[in-house]
Each structure stands twice: as C-alpha cells, then as structure tokens.
Design an enzyme around this catalytic site. Structure first.
Site, PDB file in Angstrom:
ATOM      1  N   SER A 128       7.796   0.041 -13.252  1.00  0.00           N
ATOM      2  CA  SER A 128       7.569   1.004 -12.180  1.00  0.00           C
ATOM      3  C   SER A 128       6.803   0.412 -11.003  1.00  0.00           C
ATOM      4  O   SER A 128       7.025   0.811  -9.852  1.00  0.00           O
ATOM      5  CB  SER A 128       6.855   2.248 -12.707  1.00  0.00           C
ATOM      6  OG  SER A 128       5.665   1.902 -13.372  1.00  0.00           O
ATOM      7  N   HIS A 179       1.431   1.712  -9.467  1.00  0.00           N
ATOM      8  CA  HIS A 179       2.378   2.353  -8.563  1.00  0.00           C
ATOM      9  C   HIS A 179       1.942   2.186  -7.109  1.00  0.00           C
ATOM     10  O   HIS A 179       2.742   1.787  -6.247  1.00  0.00           O
ATOM     11  CB  HIS A 179       2.486   3.845  -8.892  1.00  0.00           C
ATOM     12  CG  HIS A 179       3.120   4.119 -10.223  1.00  0.00           C
ATOM     13  ND1 HIS A 179       3.265   5.390 -10.728  1.00  0.00           N
ATOM     14  CD2 HIS A 179       3.648   3.281 -11.155  1.00  0.00           C
ATOM     15  CE1 HIS A 179       3.853   5.333 -11.903  1.00  0.00           C
ATOM     16  NE2 HIS A 179       4.096   4.064 -12.187  1.00  0.00           N
TER      17      HIS A 179
END
Length: 212
Positions: A128, A179
């Site tokens: 991610s 992230h």
C-alpha cells in the site's frame, strides 16, 4: 478464460510484473506457513522498526512484497493493477518502477521513523505504501496537466487518497505513516521524473484513455 487472458495481455508489462511478484511471493509464503502471523512474516522480511535500526535495511524493500492474508493481497492488487497501468502509460516502465520502489521506500522510512519517535512498534508489510506513491505521482501529473488527464482529475485522486487515509485512521492495524509517506514520496518523484509536453508520451496517453 479467454477474457482473463486478454485482460492480462492488455496490462502494462512492468506493472503486471509487480503484481505477479506480489502474488508469487504470497503463494510461496502461504505454502511455507501462516501469512496472518506477525512472527512468521517478520522472519520472512516484514518491516519492524528495531530490526531496521539494527541494520536489517533490506526489510524496507522486502516488506513491500509481503501481505497479511489473502484479503490484504487482493485489496492491494486490485488497486495496483489499474492505478499502476495508468502511471506506467504516462511515465514509461522505468520511471514507473522507480516511483513504485522508491515511493514505497519513502513510506516505509516514515513508518519506521514514527515508530521510533513514539516507541510503538509493530510488524508491518504490504504494497500500500508503493500504491500510495503511484497515487501521489498520478496526482502531480494531473495537476501539471491543468487538473485533468483523460478521465482522471486532481479532485478525484485527492478524494481517493484522502478517503483511503481516513479509512486507515478509523481501522486498527493500518500503517497510516507508510500511506502518507508513500503519497508524499510519489508526488515528489513525480515532480522529478515527469516531463510535460513530450509528443510521444502525449500520443500514448491519449490512446490509453480512449481505449479505457
């Protein structure tokens, strides 16, 4: 079956390679043990702040290709196979790979830095951070092209990134620092690597979005 083969053949090659590596690594580790186990994943390259601090820097890279369970893998790969294709079309395979790897590295570095600052450590893994780097680079490209490239708009990408980050903060076990670090890293790499107004790139870009 033919539709699936046609879909795979239509994918951009470097992005498809990144997806394939993630899937192959997951299958291999699933045969060896339990991918839901933090201890097992740490033994096989997941990121862990104290281990990185002790010189195991390879974890900053290997963790980008590891996933905790099938749902984690599928969720990331569905996002990557579409977003990564867009970025590779706009940037080319080499620059796409640089953004994927070094943007993901930036996300992991911020994650480890935050862990060391707060003293709250956890075993982390997943693509991610690299996917957020892809989003960050796409966001810069869209902004550079006056807010729109084909069906992509800066508003849509910013909303996607924002909602994903907010969802991460509302759930336990999500590495929000990775992230955010990936998003920032991808945006900065987009600034460094994207070249606006190149004829060949513009023609490929237009063809890509017509076909979608």
């Amino acid at each position: 079956m033919e539709e699936a083969i046609a879909f795979i053949r239509s994918r951009k090659k470097m992005n498809l390679l990144m997806v394939a590596v993630n899937v192959i690594v997951f299958i291999w580790l699933s045969v060896l043990g339990d991918t839901d186990s933090g201890l097992f994943m740490m033994e096989h390259g997941a990121c862990f702040g104290p281990a990185v601090g002790d010189g195991e820097y390879y974890r900053l890279f290997t963790s980008m290709f590891l996933h905790f369970g099938l749902y984690h893998l599928l969720n990331n790969m569905v996002c990557l196979i579409f977003l990564g294709d867009m970025l590779e079309t706009l940037m080319g395979p080499v620059k796409y790979l640089l953004i994927y790897l070094f943007g993901g590295l930036g996300g992991n570095l911020l994650s480890v830095a935050m862990e060391m600052r707060t003293g709250r450590y956890a075993v982390s893994a997943g693509a991610s951070g690299a996917i957020f780097a892809v989003i960050g680079a796409l966001l810069y490209i869209v902004i550079r092209n006056k807010g729109r490239v084909g069906t992509l708009t800066s508003r849509n990408l910013a909303l996607m990134a924002g909602l994903s980050v907010l969802q991460g903060f509302s759930e336990t076990g999500t590495d929000n620092a990775a992230h955010i670090g990936g998003l920032i890293g991808g945006f900065l790499l987009g600034i460094l690597l994207y070249r606006y107004g190149r004829g060949g790139l513009d023609r490929e870009k237009s063809r890509f979005f017509r076909n979608r």
